[in-house]
Design a protein around this motif. Sequence first.
Motif, PDB file in Angstrom:
ATOM      1  N   PRO A   1       0.463  12.388 -11.360  1.00 56.23           N
ATOM      2  CA  PRO A   1       1.373  12.224 -10.079  1.00 56.23           C
ATOM      3  C   PRO A   1       0.448  12.089  -8.870  1.00 56.23           C
ATOM      4  CG  PRO A   1       2.347  13.448 -11.459  1.00 56.23           C
ATOM      5  CD  PRO A   1       1.071  13.129 -12.263  1.00 56.23           C
ATOM      6  N   GLY A   2      -0.412  12.980  -8.759  1.00 56.75           N
ATOM      7  CA  GLY A   2      -1.544  13.046  -7.560  1.00 56.75           C
ATOM      8  C   GLY A   2      -1.691  14.396  -7.445  1.00 56.75           C
ATOM      9  N   SER A   3      -2.542  14.878  -6.138  1.00 57.67           N
ATOM     10  CA  SER A   3      -3.174  15.929  -5.837  1.00 57.67           C
ATOM     11  C   SER A   3      -2.238  17.039  -5.408  1.00 57.67           C
ATOM     12  CB  SER A   3      -4.495  15.657  -5.290  1.00 57.67           C
ATOM     13  OG  SER A   3      -5.229  15.002  -5.765  1.00 57.67           O
ATOM     14  N   PHE A   4      -1.355  16.553  -4.805  1.00 51.29           N
ATOM     15  CA  PHE A   4      -0.216  17.559  -4.030  1.00 51.29           C
ATOM     16  C   PHE A   4      -1.087  18.148  -3.046  1.00 51.29           C
ATOM     17  CE2 PHE A   4       2.118  16.559  -7.988  1.00 51.29           C
ATOM     18  CZ  PHE A   4       3.440  16.420  -7.291  1.00 51.29           C
TER      19      PHE A   4
ATOM     20  N   ASN B   1     -12.915  23.020 -11.959  1.00 49.53           N
ATOM     21  CA  ASN B   1     -12.383  21.809 -11.272  1.00 49.53           C
ATOM     22  C   ASN B   1     -11.166  21.408 -11.560  1.00 49.53           C
ATOM     23  OD1 ASN B   1     -14.916  21.580  -9.667  1.00 49.53           O
ATOM     24  ND2 ASN B   1     -15.834  20.923 -11.432  1.00 49.53           N
ATOM     25  N   LEU B   2     -10.243  20.847 -10.747  1.00 41.22           N
ATOM     26  CA  LEU B   2      -8.758  20.436 -11.211  1.00 41.22           C
ATOM     27  C   LEU B   2      -8.572  18.895 -10.757  1.00 41.22           C
ATOM     28  CD1 LEU B   2      -6.709  23.160  -9.516  1.00 41.22           C
ATOM     29  CD2 LEU B   2      -7.794  23.147 -11.827  1.00 41.22           C
ATOM     30  N   ASN B   3      -8.408  18.112 -11.798  1.00 43.05           N
ATOM     31  CA  ASN B   3      -8.024  16.919 -11.627  1.00 43.05           C
ATOM     32  C   ASN B   3      -6.549  16.618 -11.997  1.00 43.05           C
ATOM     33  OD1 ASN B   3      -7.664  13.879 -11.880  1.00 43.05           O
ATOM     34  ND2 ASN B   3      -9.045  13.602 -13.695  1.00 43.05           N
ATOM     35  N   LEU B   4      -5.951  16.271 -10.650  1.00 41.52           N
ATOM     36  CA  LEU B   4      -4.513  15.863 -10.699  1.00 41.52           C
ATOM     37  C   LEU B   4      -4.236  14.316 -10.467  1.00 41.52           C
ATOM     38  CD1 LEU B   4      -4.427  19.056  -9.215  1.00 41.52           C
ATOM     39  CD2 LEU B   4      -2.232  18.675  -9.940  1.00 41.52           C
ATOM     40  N   VAL B   5      -5.285  13.712 -10.481  1.00 42.15           N
ATOM     41  CA  VAL B   5      -5.131  12.356 -10.049  1.00 42.15           C
ATOM     42  C   VAL B   5      -5.027  11.239 -11.080  1.00 42.15           C
ATOM     43  CG1 VAL B   5      -6.348  10.489  -8.644  1.00 42.15           C
ATOM     44  CG2 VAL B   5      -6.031  12.677  -7.594  1.00 42.15           C
ATOM     45  N   GLY B   6      -5.837  11.334 -12.004  1.00 43.27           N
ATOM     46  CA  GLY B   6      -5.894  10.602 -13.217  1.00 43.27           C
ATOM     47  C   GLY B   6      -7.294  10.479 -13.717  1.00 43.27           C
TER      48      GLY B   6
ATOM     49  N   GLU C   1       0.889  -1.280   0.146  1.00 46.18           N
ATOM     50  CA  GLU C   1      -0.088  -0.037  -0.139  1.00 46.18           C
ATOM     51  C   GLU C   1       1.067   1.162   0.121  1.00 46.18           C
ATOM     52  OE1 GLU C   1      -3.142  -1.912   3.047  1.00 46.18           O
ATOM     53  OE2 GLU C   1      -2.662   0.275   3.156  1.00 46.18           O
ATOM     54  N   VAL C   2       0.306   2.374  -0.680  1.00 50.81           N
ATOM     55  CA  VAL C   2       0.799   3.635  -0.415  1.00 50.81           C
ATOM     56  C   VAL C   2       0.000   4.633  -0.238  1.00 50.81           C
ATOM     57  CG1 VAL C   2       1.243   3.757  -2.961  1.00 50.81           C
ATOM     58  CG2 VAL C   2       2.442   5.247  -1.513  1.00 50.81           C
ATOM     59  N   GLU C   3       0.172   5.366   0.783  1.00 55.68           N
ATOM     60  CA  GLU C   3      -0.656   6.586   1.001  1.00 55.68           C
ATOM     61  C   GLU C   3       0.452   7.972   0.800  1.00 55.68           C
ATOM     62  OE1 GLU C   3      -2.652   6.790   4.785  1.00 55.68           O
ATOM     63  OE2 GLU C   3      -3.279   8.934   4.309  1.00 55.68           O
ATOM     64  N   THR C   4      -0.199   8.673  -0.097  1.00 53.47           N
ATOM     65  CA  THR C   4       0.662   9.999  -0.578  1.00 53.47           C
ATOM     66  C   THR C   4      -0.235  10.810  -1.406  1.00 53.47           C
ATOM     67  OG1 THR C   4       2.734  10.284  -1.693  1.00 53.47           O
ATOM     68  CG2 THR C   4       1.191   8.799  -2.783  1.00 53.47           C
ATOM     69  N   SER C   5       0.393  12.072  -1.326  1.00 56.39           N
ATOM     70  CA  SER C   5      -0.281  13.041  -2.218  1.00 56.39           C
ATOM     71  C   SER C   5       0.179  13.359  -3.584  1.00 56.39           C
ATOM     72  CB  SER C   5       0.087  14.485  -1.353  1.00 56.39           C
ATOM     73  OG  SER C   5      -0.314  14.373  -0.054  1.00 56.39           O
ATOM     74  N   ALA C   6       1.145  12.419  -3.841  1.00 54.93           N
ATOM     75  CA  ALA C   6       1.697  12.566  -5.352  1.00 54.93           C
ATOM     76  C   ALA C   6       2.822  11.711  -5.391  1.00 54.93           C
ATOM     77  CB  ALA C   6       2.041  13.760  -5.617  1.00 54.93           C
ATOM     78  N   VAL C   7       3.178  11.029  -6.499  1.00 50.18           N
ATOM     79  CA  VAL C   7       4.336  10.326  -6.735  1.00 50.18           C
ATOM     80  C   VAL C   7       4.881  10.775  -8.038  1.00 50.18           C
ATOM     81  CG1 VAL C   7       5.544   7.932  -6.666  1.00 50.18           C
ATOM     82  CG2 VAL C   7       2.813   8.046  -5.625  1.00 50.18           C
TER      83      VAL C   7
ATOM     84  N   ALA D   1       6.498   8.586 -12.126  1.00 49.36           N
ATOM     85  CA  ALA D   1       7.234   7.401 -11.376  1.00 49.36           C
ATOM     86  C   ALA D   1       6.595   6.228 -12.057  1.00 49.36           C
ATOM     87  CB  ALA D   1       6.606   7.246 -10.030  1.00 49.36           C
ATOM     88  N   PRO D   2       7.604   5.561 -12.877  1.00 46.92           N
ATOM     89  CA  PRO D   2       6.931   4.608 -13.885  1.00 46.92           C
ATOM     90  C   PRO D   2       6.562   3.180 -13.085  1.00 46.92           C
ATOM     91  CG  PRO D   2       9.412   4.699 -13.875  1.00 46.92           C
ATOM     92  CD  PRO D   2       9.121   5.811 -13.057  1.00 46.92           C
TER      93      PRO D   2
END
Lengths: 274, 249
Positions: free
Chosen positions: B111-114, B94-99, A67-73, A81-82
């Motif tokens: 990459p994700g929402s930062f 609205n912003l989508n930084l997740v996918g 599992e990974v919990e994070t705000s971005a990778v 991140a491949p």
Amino acid sequence: MLLPSADALAARIPDGALVAIPPDNSLPSVAIAKALIRRRARGLRLLGVPVSGFATDILIGAGCVAEVETSAVSLGEAGFAPRFSAALKAGRIVVRDATCPAIHTMLQAAEKGVPFMPLRGLIGSDILANRPDWKVMPNPFAEDGADPIVLLPAKQPDFAIFHAAMADSAGNVWLGRRRECATIAHASKAALVTVERVVEGNFLEDERLAAGAINATYIDAVAVAQRGAHPVALLDEYGFDAAYVADYARAAKTDDGFRAWLDREVFAPKAVAA
Amino acid sequence: MIAPEERIVAALARLILDPAAPPARHIAVGAASPMPAAACWLVKLMGHDVRLSLLHKRSGNPFTEGTRELFDLTGQGRIDLFFLGGGQIDGQANLNLVGTGDWPGTGVRFPGSFGSAFMYFMTPRTILFREEHSPRVLVDRVDNISAPGVSAPGVFRRGTAQALVTGRCVFRFHPDRARFSLASLHPGETVDSVREATGFAFDAEAEIPATPDPTEAELALLRGRVCDEMVETYPEFCARVWGRRAAAA
């Protein structure tokens, strides 16, 4: 406690542990990440504080992570991140998305030993919609009784792992202004730290060093690992090795490329050292 | 030749200085934001009195409590302006930084929402930027909301998007009606070409001005002192846009 190597630190982390790791701009211990891969750790639950980078990607690629919990990778300018992307797509890891201040806040609650802390924002996002462990309640101090606010549970990692410039004879470590590493050390049950060097004396007796130090109270064990943050930068001691990360990003696009990279960069140096 | 990135940077700088917007005394720039960082340096080096907190600058990083300090400052209302991009941006900002696809981005994972789900609420204004202007990026409705453009009444929110700068145009955002309007067109673009490249509906007056070119003075600063400030943090960007290589570490 001073241990002989990053591998000895990694040996203390059992499979399945919740491990907090700072991102590429904030002193991750890539040395411990590589040692965890060599020890073939499994089922780790990683917490990116507050985001994840190179160390997380190689751990995921090597199959160490459940599992990974994070705000971005992200690998920064080297792109997405491949191995994280591939594992998410294949359903090999559980991804728990967060937002940066929420991760800091959950750790700050653990630092204080309180069960939760509130945070502004978040309401109306799908991050919140996908986090059943995060609650919304009316601000009890609002005069009109409205004002919904998010409550975040305290999060106590089993281990904080990071890389610092130096440790002293008393077991304190010094990493300057990157105080989120202090937050994760305070919040975690144990901190395992690689350092460039160990010096005589006690940082806490020197006003100029004390503010950038983490008290040995929070540190479980330290090991010397020179260039232990590489390819990530270490303060003003060495810079970010963009060419190394770009080479990794290319290699890790495929399973075979990543395996070859691991053999060369993680397993082979161990064989040489032995 | 003016590079497309230079045009975007100059447009961002004008928005920072927009006298109709709340004052930008303290501006923060987050991860992976070379164009906003360049715009901030341009504003500062033109002599405006702004405090810059550039999160990813190794030397000169202002924070002594790690990145958490940015969010604490913003929570207090001490950061006036922030910049956000998005893998997808829709007509309600609205912003989508997740996918794309189902949560958490089972189609194309970004990459994700930062910090977006916090910063977008807590700064008085946010300038959105995305160089790629296509129906793939500017969509009618984002697949996943990292950060919502507007909030229900009663939800605490200091501000939302001021504008969206792309490789084709500048849009203003109107939170009262949760809609963008076309503010200016980059060279070679028309209202129709922008409509064709945009997945969301937007408003447009009959006459849309051209996005002003960066001035000679701005270009000289960008290619000189702004690049000097950026090259350590964004070596690839500086190499691509300005042909500058960082000194070996």
